[in-house]
Enzyme design. Structure first.
Site, PDB file in Angstrom:
ATOM      1  N   TYR A  14      34.830  27.989  46.504  1.00  0.00           N
ATOM      2  CA  TYR A  14      33.659  28.048  47.376  1.00  0.00           C
ATOM      3  C   TYR A  14      34.056  28.388  48.806  1.00  0.00           C
ATOM      4  CZ  TYR A  14      30.602  26.301  43.700  1.00  0.00           C
ATOM      5  OH  TYR A  14      29.883  26.182  42.539  1.00  0.00           O
ATOM      6  N   GLU A  54      29.346  20.295  39.008  1.00  0.00           N
ATOM      7  CA  GLU A  54      30.420  20.830  38.182  1.00  0.00           C
ATOM      8  C   GLU A  54      31.489  19.776  37.913  1.00  0.00           C
ATOM      9  OE1 GLU A  54      31.311  24.268  40.566  1.00  0.00           O
ATOM     10  OE2 GLU A  54      29.279  25.020  40.186  1.00  0.00           O
TER      11      GLU A  54
END
Length: 398
Positions: free
Chosen positions: A98, A140
């Site tokens: 990310y 996640e």
């Protein structure tokens, strides 16, 4: 929740960002792959990049998330986030990635919007990004924990124990863990990622629904071949069809996906088209094995009976239910097929019981049409569940 200062800034700039988000997404991917070509080679779907589908999905999700933050600050789009998180988990995405996305996405925003990106604007949209990213990271991590794996460590080697040609373009592969360890549990409707090494050395990944019984040690995936030889969209399905046989090994992820059959006695409507029947078959097999007593209506649309993959299973599993009925539509039916079920699926003449929960899987235009018909029949929006093969363009298309 977005801070008050950032909310005002995002609300004021959302029209401009929204108008440019497609251009931003396109530039972002170019910058990302220039810096990290291995991501395009071994992680991102080259077919979706070539078609622009991934760009549309990214743009739609960012715009939808930002709109939700400013228009409904007390909530967040959990359904959308769950769908993205499940796909990411099946690919083995981890938190550090990310940061990489953030670097190239904000470079693209600055380049496209230029002087409009003041420090205040950059800070506000940075807050939007990290609210979305951290929500996904948290989801996640939970998904990895549920499978008992470390973050990103979702891959195992599986052996093909059999292959069955279902139709001219569809083959079923039955797999078992190569190490002899137990197969991970899955819920009816979930999928796995399959990674193959192609002729150019790329390790491309695609998702395929599991169609076998959840309690079996075998795992079954049914794959439709994309026949356009020059298109990257079908490079994995072509590889599986032309090269993979009994005894070969494949890298397969743990099972993920949020289109899962809920435990309910409410009336069920299972609607599919084409290869979208695969998650529906897993649901039917589970319902039959559990001795489900509630009413189940099965609807499927295909080009022809010969092209209807797993047609016999589709009908037989429905027939095992205490209160099941199957309705198949074909554009090119066999002689004697009901006229009212010739052509595209049309639910106008089908009775939909109050309180029905509907599960949809198939091409996006098909599902949009069916969803509209079901809403007209009084099915609650919250009772409509769907799965899209590939990037979820539902939001991107309005």
């Amino acid at each position: 929740m977005l801070s008050e200062t950032s909310t005002a800034t995002v609300r004021a700039t959302l029209p401009a960002v929204g108008a440019a988000i497609g251009e931003i997404a396109d530039l972002f991917y170019r910058k990302l792959f220039d810096a990290h070509p291995e991501l395009l080679r071994d992680l991102f779907n080259r077919g979706n990049q070539a078609s622009g589908a991934q760009r549309q999905a990214l743009a739609g999700s960012i715009a939808a998330f930002a709109t939700q933050l400013v228009e409904h600050p007390g909530t967040r789009p959990d359904v959308m986030l769950s769908r993205i998180a499940n796909k990411h988990a099946s690919l083995g995405i981890t938190a550090p990635q990310y940061d990489i996305v953030h670097t190239h996405l904000f470079a693209a925003i600055a380049e496209v919007l230029g002087e409009a990106v003041t420090p205040e604007v950059a800070a506000a949209w940075d807050e939007v990004y990290w609210l979305m990213a951290n929500a996904l990271i948290s989801l996640e991590e939970r998904l990895y924990a549920q499978q008992g794996v470390l973050a990103g460590d979702v891959w195992r080697e599986w052996t093909v124990v059999s292959r069955t040609e279902e139709t001219e373009d569809v083959a079923t592969f039955r797999l078992t863990p190569s190490d002899g360890a137990p197969a991970p549990a899955f819920r009816p409707g979930q999928y796995v990622s399959v990674q193959v090494e192609l002729a150019d050395g790329a390790r491309q990944i695609r998702q395929y629904s599991l169609t076998g019984a959840p309690g079996s040690e075998l795992r079954t995936v049914t794959v439709k071949r994309v026949r356009d030889e020059g298109a990257p969209e079908g490079e994995v399905s072509r590889h599986l069809h032309t090269r993979v046989r009994e005894g070969d090994r494949l890298r397969v992820s743990a099972p993920y996906g949020d289109l899962v059959l809920q435990d309910t006695d409410a009336p069920l409507l299972l609607v599919s088209a084409g290869i979208g029947c695969t998650p529906i078959l897993a649901m039917l097999e589970h319902l039959a094995a559990e001795g489900h007593h509630g009413p189940v209506t099965v609807v499927h649309g295909d080009r022809s009976p010969a092209g209807h993959a797993l047609r016999a299973d589709h009908a037989a599993l429905t027939g095992k239910l205490h209160d099941g009925s199957a309705h198949f539509w074909y554009e090119h039916p066999e002689p004697g097929h009901p006229v009212e079920r010739t052509g595209l699926v049309d639910l106008g003449g089908l009775t939909v019981a109050p309180g029905t929960h509907a599960y949809l899987c198939g091409p996006l235009p098909f599902m949009r049409a069916v969803r509209g018909q079901l809403l007209d029949k009084g099915v609650a929006p919250a009772a409509l569940h769907y799965e899209v093969f590939g990037p979820d363009l539902w939001l991107a298309q309005g």
